[in-house]
Every structure is written in structure tokens, then in C-alpha cells.
Design an enzyme around this catalytic site. Structure first.
Site, PDB file in Angstrom:
ATOM      1  N   THR A 135       0.889  -1.235   0.058  1.00 26.12           N
ATOM      2  CA  THR A 135       0.042  -0.120  -0.057  1.00 26.12           C
ATOM      3  C   THR A 135       0.849   1.216   0.036  1.00 26.12           C
ATOM      4  OG1 THR A 135      -0.024  -0.245   2.427  1.00 26.12           O
ATOM      5  CG2 THR A 135      -1.884  -1.074   1.113  1.00 26.12           C
ATOM      6  N   GLU A 136       2.289   1.080  -0.183  1.00 27.47           N
ATOM      7  CA  GLU A 136       3.041   2.386   0.006  1.00 27.47           C
ATOM      8  C   GLU A 136       2.588   3.579  -0.849  1.00 27.47           C
ATOM      9  OE1 GLU A 136       5.599  -1.438   1.085  1.00 27.47           O
ATOM     10  OE2 GLU A 136       3.899  -0.930  -0.176  1.00 27.47           O
ATOM     11  N   VAL A 137       2.011   3.354  -2.088  1.00 27.06           N
ATOM     12  CA  VAL A 137       2.057   4.636  -3.008  1.00 27.06           C
ATOM     13  C   VAL A 137       0.508   5.288  -2.449  1.00 27.06           C
ATOM     14  CG1 VAL A 137       2.664   3.401  -4.902  1.00 27.06           C
ATOM     15  CG2 VAL A 137       0.310   3.061  -4.389  1.00 27.06           C
TER      16      VAL A 137
END
Length: 259
Positions: A135-137
Site C-alpha cells: 500500500t506504499e503508493v
């Protein structure tokens, strides 16, 4: 080394490393990464360990980076952040290249860095209720380190879908895409993983597991003819190893060999 954020146990040649911050959903911080590296190195060097199981205590396997840790990183300069990133890089690489088989036992959500840990394990068994994803983006970050491993594992197309959207997927979808090995009901996952680990300990030679894991990790980097030459060399070297001599002798004599 005394551990504060994980636990480490050995029984029947199986080392169990447990993420132990259930109140923080086993979120990663710098100290936990250091402890994980130490635990894997300890297991890797121990003659009493043949297989390693990585799991999480509580409802989540690992929720990614700790919020306080993320806030701290905002204050770091580039060199400090690079050094910190390299710690996680080394953890991923050490798991991926470790001579011993590493199994992820995932009994809750594995998100961002937590899913990265699952990605670099050799085998992974996940309960149906777990969600997995990078989920980094969605917080303006980048799933940089795991990309190197994920593209190798599931290919560019599926990796683009997961890494660019930041979506979470169900365990069944993760298994279908090749991200994880198998989906196992929560009521039986501990017993199931333990059986897999024991079978690896008793039915497969340690040298064979080590060499096969090394071959899997390197063969994609080589042109096909070089890869085949490398494989042939490993094949020839393995034939003279004591494990191979014992295994073939037992097979010819129709004996059950316990490794």
C-alpha cells in the site's frame, strides 16, 4: 542477543521467529528489523536448526511500518534514510539467500513491509481471512525493495497491478497469482505448517535444500546456456556430497532414510 520485539524458539530442528508487537499489529520499526536480522542469522548458523518458521503474534501478521517510525523517518536526512533502508534491504536479502528454508505462517493481514516479508520467504501458508498487499503508493511512499523480489516471483504484469494500485487482495487471489504457496484454514494452519516443516527436516537432505534454493535464486539471472552449465556443475558437485551418497545407498537398499 535479547529480543524485545520478537520471540525466538527452537524445537525439533525448527526455529520459530515470531513478530511480537500485537498491540501495534506487529508493525515494523528499526529495532524490530535489527532483531529480525539477528534472529535469522542465529538460526542460519545454528546446527540445531534446519527449517525456520516466521509468524506473527495477535490478529495481524504484520501491518507494515510503525506510524511513529514513519514520523521519525521524516526527520532523517538522505544518508540516514539510506542507512535505514539498507537494514531492511539486508533483512529481505538474508531471508531470500539463507541456506535454510523459511516458511511464512500468516494468520492475519500482511501489508506493505509485512507483505514484503511474506514475499521473500520460500514457502507461505495463509489463512483465508488475511488480506495482502503493498500500500506504499497510497501514502506517497514507494514499494522499492520488495519490487526487486516480487517481479521475479510473479512477473511484471501482476507486480504492476499490485504495486501501482496499492490494493489489498484476498489470500485466494494471492495464491492464484503465485504470491503465496497455499491458503489454509485458521483452525489447522499451525498443525499444517508444523507438518510441512517436520517433513522438510526428516525427508529432505540439508545440502539438497540449500543447493536447490540457491539455484532457484540465481538461475533467472543467467542466459539459458549459462544457467544449464551452472546447473550441470551443481549436479556434478552434489553427486560427491555425503548426503547424496547416503541417499542413493538407502534408495538402492530400499531403506527409509531419516534426514
Amino acid at each position: 542477543m535479547a529480543f524485545s520485539f520478537i520471540t525466538y524458539e527452537v524445537a525439533s530442528r525448527i526455529a520459530t521467529i515470531t513478530l511480537n508487537r500485537p498491540e501495534k499489529r506487529n508493525a515494523l520499526n528499526g529495532e524490530m528489523v535489527v532483531e529480525l536480522r539477528a534472529a535469522f542469522q542465529q538460526a542460519g548458523k545454528s546446527e540445531d536448526v534446519k527449517v525456520i518458521v516466521l509468524k506473527g503474534n495477535g490478529e495481524a501478521f504484520c501491518a507494515g511500518a510503525d506510524l511513529a517510525y514513519l514520523q521519525q523517518l521524516q526527520q532523517n536526512n538522505y544518508e540516514e534514510n539510506l542507512a535505514d533502508s539498507r537494514e531492511l534491504m539486508q533483512l529481505f536479502l538474508e531471508i531470500y539467500e539463507l541456506d535454510k528454508i523459511v516458511i511464512a505462517q500468516v494468520e492475519g493481514h500482511a501489508i506493505a513491509g509485512g507483505c514484503g516479508l511474506v514475499t521473500v520467504c520460500d514457502l507461505s501458508y495463509v489463512v483465508p481471512e488475511a488480506l495482502l498487499g503493498y500500500t506504499e503508493v497510497k501514502i506517497g511512499f514507494v514499494p522499492a525493495l520488495v519490487t526487486v523480489f516480487l517481479v521475479r516471483k510473479i512477473g511484471e504484469g501482476r507486480s504492476r497491478d499490485l504495486l501501482l494500485t496499492g490494493k489489498l487482495i484476498a489470500a485466494e487471489k494471492a495464491a492464484k497469482d503465485g504470491l503465496i504457496t497455499e491458503v489454509v484454514p485458521a483452525a489447522s494452519i499451525s498443525e499444517y505448517v508444523n507438518k510441512i516443516a517436520i517433513n522438510l527436516c526428516t525427508e529432505a537432505a540439508a545440502n539438497s535444500l540449500k543447493v536447490t534454493k540457491q539455484l532457484i535464486g540465481t538461475v533467472l539471472d543467467l542466459p539459458i546456456k549459462e544457467g544449464l552449465e551452472h546447473a550441470a556443475a551443481l549436479n556434478a558437485a552434489t553427486r560427491s556430497h555425503e548426503d547424496c551418497k547416503r541417499g542413493i545407498a538407502a534408495f538402492l537398499n530400499k531403506e527409509k532414510l531419516k534426514w
